[in-house]
Design an enzyme around this catalytic site. Structure first.
Site, PDB file in Angstrom:
ATOM      1  CG  HIS A 139       1.977  -4.025   6.334  1.00 23.63           C
ATOM      2  ND1 HIS A 139       2.675  -4.676   5.619  1.00 23.63           N
ATOM      3  CD2 HIS A 139       1.049  -3.755   5.494  1.00 23.63           C
ATOM      4  CE1 HIS A 139       2.377  -5.197   4.460  1.00 23.63           C
ATOM      5  NE2 HIS A 139       1.199  -4.438   4.342  1.00 23.63           N
ATOM      6  CG  HIS A 149      -2.301  -0.853   1.252  1.00 22.37           C
ATOM      7  ND1 HIS A 149      -1.957  -2.281   0.852  1.00 22.37           N
ATOM      8  CD2 HIS A 149      -3.338  -0.895   0.968  1.00 22.37           C
ATOM      9  CE1 HIS A 149      -3.021  -2.596   0.839  1.00 22.37           C
ATOM     10  NE2 HIS A 149      -3.950  -2.023   0.797  1.00 22.37           N
ATOM     11  CG  ASP A 194       5.867  -4.815   7.567  1.00 20.27           C
ATOM     12  OD1 ASP A 194       7.136  -5.079   7.901  1.00 20.27           O
ATOM     13  OD2 ASP A 194       4.763  -5.179   7.796  1.00 20.27           O
TER      14      ASP A 194
END
Length: 314
Positions: free
Chosen positions: A222, A181, A226
């Protein structure tokens, strides 16, 4: 009033037709890059699904973001996806704005060639990292006891090749470092930062990217690492790839697309100096390259002196 609307509609239609013609011409030259980028999006999805087969749920790792940010919970996890969807759709619409608005600075095909190059570079590194070490997913459907935490062994090759989009992407596990994302969000924001024209929109875009980072951690999609790794990795990938790619032509110069350097290969055989003169509106006619010698405040071509001509009987 009706006449005015009719005129504006006619102008808009002509603009769309002209833009479509120019973009189709560019697509004919660059379709290989577009196709390669789209194919790699499938490969990236295939790799993410593949690592889900290797995922083993376990205790959630210690994470500073989990301590600092309150957990949104499953009922509010949609907030992060909503923000990402807004960023994605907004960027896509912006890349197609030259078809509608008069003030246009970019060519849609060329921008997407660049964006796909950034995505491929970042996703290639992402595949390497999440296959190197599989971490227990912090997301709700990846925890111990969830039926989605482990994928049953595939019964056929087609089951692996069909990545079950978008459900397979939303409920994936194991593809953690680093956040996909954030790859898309940062690539879009960095692209608009360079080619966008609205300063306020740029500031809002960066603010949304920061908010998106916090929402990803707060929704437990996450780990903090990350998101942190995505911030500096994507910026570095974009920086170095952008240096290697040919610069996009600026449409505000008002030149025809045929006169602009669309790729590294210069079809007209002009050198860089000639292209620079074209971009600045200067003539590069070979007739202007003749040597001119100033005599008595006048410019004479080919260095011919009238006194020399008189001496030669001319």
């Amino acid at each position: 009033m009706t006449l005015y609307i009719g005129r504006e509609t006619s102008k808009l239609w002509k603009r769309i037709c002209a833009e479509t013609t120019a973009e189709i011409s560019l697509l004919a030259e660059n379709w290989r890059y577009i196709l390669a980028g789209l194919i790699f999006q499938y490969i990236h999805g295939l790799a993410a699904r593949g690592v889900h087969y290797l995922h083993r749920p376990g205790p959630t790792l210690q994470d500073v973001g989990f301590y600092l940010l309150p957990e949104l919970g499953q009922d509010k996890a949609y907030i992060s996806e909503t923000v990402f969807t807004f960023v994605f759709l907004s960027f896509v619409l912006w890349t197609f704005h030259p078809f509608i608005f008069k003030t246009k600075k970019i060519y849609t095909v060329l921008v997407w060639c660049r964006v796909l190059a950034f995505l491929v570079g970042s996703q290639f590194l992402r595949i390497i990292t999440f296959y190197s070490t599989q971490l227990p997913g912090p997301n709700y459907h990846c925890r111990e006891g969830s039926k989605l935490a482990r994928l049953p062994h595939p019964q056929s090759v087609f089951e692996v090749l069909l990545i079950n989009f978008p459900r397979g992407a939303i409920y994936g596990c194991g593809d953690l470092i680093f956040s996909s994302h954030m790859i898309f969000t940062l690539v879009f924001v960095l692209t608009y930062q360079k080619y966008g024209t609205k300063r306020f929109v740029k500031q809002v875009a960066w603010l949304i990217a920061v908010i998106q980072s916090f929402l990803i951690v707060a929704s437990r999609k996450h780990y903090t690492v990350d998101v942190v790794v995505a911030w500096y990795t994507v910026n570095l990938v974009v920086f170095f790839i952008d240096k290697k790619l040919p610069e996009l032509p600026d449409r505000t110069s008002g030149l025809s697309p045929l006169l602009l350097p669309m790729s590294v290969k210069d079809k007209d055989g002009r050198n860089k100096e000639e292209n620079h003169k074209l971009l600045n509106g200067n003539s590069v006619d070979s007739s202007d390259w003749r040597l001119r010698t100033p005599v008595n405040g006048k410019i004479l071509e080919d260095g011919n002196n009238p006194h020399d001509n008189a001496m030669n009987g001319a």
